[in-house]
Scaffold this active site. Structure first.
Site: not given
Length: 612
Positions: A130, A193, A325
């Site tokens: 991330s 994602d 994700h």
């Protein structure tokens, strides 16, 4: 099928500790350094605050400050590598992610651990999931800027990210490729994602939804997640709408659309400055990994691989864009063992449909189908491949002109030698232009000007491969050209009194071809900015002569300039960057120097050289 550019064990380990770092949000960074392993992993926790992603409107971007990524020892010596040499323009990066790295580097503990790993000759791997992936990218650049030197280490670091947002602009990617650093960066992206696409949209279009989305993405939320479907759908649509505008604009540029309406429309729409860098590995979710190195193709894939087949899929895909994700560990655990990777290296030959694909393109066609790529998407990828192919063709064409440049420079060097035999420096001979040889030298000067203007213009428009600027033979050839030809341009400028209308040569008249090739050498040799100005020496002499003629009694006004010029000239003479014909009796410089006050000349560092 081909293997990935990195070993399965390293990828799995990087993914594991990148995900685990979220469990320690209070730790700005973590290190895993097992005595039995040849790898050292540095990772960072993610951030789920809007303020950490967008520090300003519209995209949270800022021009990179060289002092943020250079160690104190190197800040004042050389310019950062993160810039365009031709345009002398700094790269743009995300300010929030850069500030996070700044806070980490403010404490010397990370630097100490990195230097320990270098001393132990271990492979350094920066990793993150991330927004931590964005910090890992910038940390890797920090390492490359400060440690990849013969006296420290030649072992390049690795940067492995998972679901990372984009972090910087086109110039950033251009610089990484020019410096041959691009291969250090490997980014894994799940097909749906949303996080790698977030920064393709301006904050103003999604501020309210983004706060909720980041909360939903937080692995350790303070309160239970609920009601995510509606906000996920709105957020997905907003990001994709902005991604569509950006990729359509980029595709038009790839396809050579010169319609001015394109730029007019772009001026009314906020287009993201962020672009991919490094190698991207797209996880299709159906068993395949698709490896792409072309940044223009990656940008198109970030949009087209996430498209809906029908409006009925909106809620499902929107939810999937959040859930995937956190699927990297499970997805890669299954796929890496299969080594089921397809490399899109020959984009210009991609099949436009799954029907009728050649036997050697079957695997590629299946991978494109699993990414859901339409014919339009494939055409955009082809355009990216064609542009890359055209850059290589342009480079080959420039390489063929090297012989003409060499011949032209040899002729001018012979002209210079003839002038010296006649006890006249070639600068002063060309400035007066009385003989046929001077005329021939001017013709050759103009011929070489045409070639170099074309090269510099192509570099300025990014129409040559990024690696062209790092080729030693071209750096050396451009320096040789600048040193022999720019004095002739200066002589021509002042012979025609262009300074009276335009101003001093260095302020108003110096062509871009000389500014660029000077920066080119300074960058290649990691020299201080402005330190390779030997080719413009005569322009300083001309301006000082003008001052002495118009204000003969005002020596103190130019005293420091004279002292600085004398010091630099001595260095250039000693380094053989300027020939000793500047000291000939009839030289403009010798005449200038002899016009200076005796008190100055008696202590000048050039006294012995001129008198001899």
């Amino acid at each position: 099928m081909d293997s990935l550019p990195l070993g399965e064990e390293v990828i799995q380990k990087a993914c594991s500790i990148a995900m685990e770092a979220h469990n320690y949000p209070e730790a700005p960074w973590r290190v895993e350094n097992s005595p039995s392993s040849s790898d050292v992993f540095f990772t960072f926790p993610g951030s789920w605050s809007v303020a950490d992603w967008f520090t300003r409107l519209p995209f949270g971007e800022i021009k990179v400050d060289p002092s943020k990524l250079l160690s104190p020892k190197g800040k004042d010596k050389v310019a950062t590598s993160l810039r365009s040499i031709g345009r002398d323009e700094l790269a743009t990066v995300n300010e929030g992610f850069l500030k996070r790295l700044e806070m980490i580097l403010a404490n010397p503990s990370l630097q100490s651990e990195v230097e320990k790993a270098i001393a132990d000759k271990k492979q350094i791997v920066f990793t993150g999931h991330s927004s931590a992936g964005a910090v890992a990218i910038l940390a890797t650049v920090w390492f490359l800027e400060n440690y990849i030197k013969p006296e420290i280490t030649r072992m390049s670091p690795l940067c492995v990210t998972f679901g990372s947002p984009l972090v910087a602009d086109f110039i950033f990617n251009h610089a990484l490729r020019r410096e041959n650093w691009s291969h250090c960066f490997i980014h894994f992206v799940m097909r749906y994602d949303i996080v790698p696409r977030i920064l393709l949209a301006p904050l103003s279009s999604m501020e309210r939804e983004l706060e909720q989305i980041l909360y939903l993405l937080n692995p350790k939320p303070l309160f239970p997640r609920q009601g995510s479907t509606r906000v996920a759908s709105q957020f997905y649509q907003t990001v994709m709408r902005n991604a569509s505008a950006l990729t359509s604009h980029a595709a038009c540029q790839l396809m050579g659309n010169a319609n001015p309406i394109l730029e007019t429309v772009a001026s009314f729409i906020e287009l993201s400055p962020y672009r991919p860098c490094g190698t991207f590995v797209f996880c299709t979710g159906n068993g395949k990994l698709v490896v792409v190195r072309n940044a223009d193709a990656v940008l198109q894939l970030l949009f087209y691989s996430t498209q809906l087949c029908s409006e009925n899929e909106l809620e499902e895909v929107a939810e999937r864009s959040l859930n995937s994700h956190f699927d990297y560990q499970s997805e890669l655990r299954d796929r890496l063992k299969m080594q089921n990777a397809v490399h899109l290296d020959h984009l210009d030959g991609l099949p436009l449909s799954s029907n009728g694909a050649a036997a050697e393109n079957i695997a590629t066609s299946m991978a494109l189908n699993e990414l859901g790529l339409s014919t339009r998407a494939r055409l955009c990828l082809r355009a990216a491949g064609e542009q890359e192919k055209q850059k290589l063709s342009n480079q080959q064409r420039m390489d063929r002109k090297k012989a003409d440049i060499e011949a032209g420079l040899a002729m001018l060097e012979d002209y210079k030698s003839k002038c010296a035999v006649c006890q006249v420096g070639y600068y002063d001979a060309f400035r007066s232009s009385k003989d046929e040889d001077d005329f021939k030298a001017n013709v050759k000067r103009l011929e070489l000007t045409g070639i170099w203007d074309e090269i510099v213009e192509m570099l300025n428009r990014y129409e040559l491969p990024e690696g062209f600027e790092s080729r030693k033979e071209w750096v050396e050839l451009s320096t040789r050209y600048r040193r022999i030809v720019e004095p002739l341009d200066v002589a021509n400028y002042y012979r025609h009194a262009k300074n009276e209308d335009t101003g001093p040569y260095m302020d108003k008249g110096r062509p871009r071809r000389y500014k660029y090739t000077q920066r080119w050498r300074e960058h290649a040799l990691r020299m201080p900015v402005g330190s390779s100005a030997e080719s413009s020496f005569w322009a300083e002499v001309e301006e000082l002569q003008l001052h002495r003629r118009t204000r003969p009694g005002a020596f103190e006004e130019i005293r420091e300039t004279i002292l600085n010029l004398e010091r630099k000239l001595k260095e250039w003479i000693d380094g053989e960057h300027i020939s000793r014909d500047v000291f000939l009796e009839g030289s403009s410089f010798t005449k200038l120097w002899k016009s200076l006050p005796q008190q100055h000349k008696s202590v000048s560092c050039l006294q012995g050289q001129i008198n001899s």
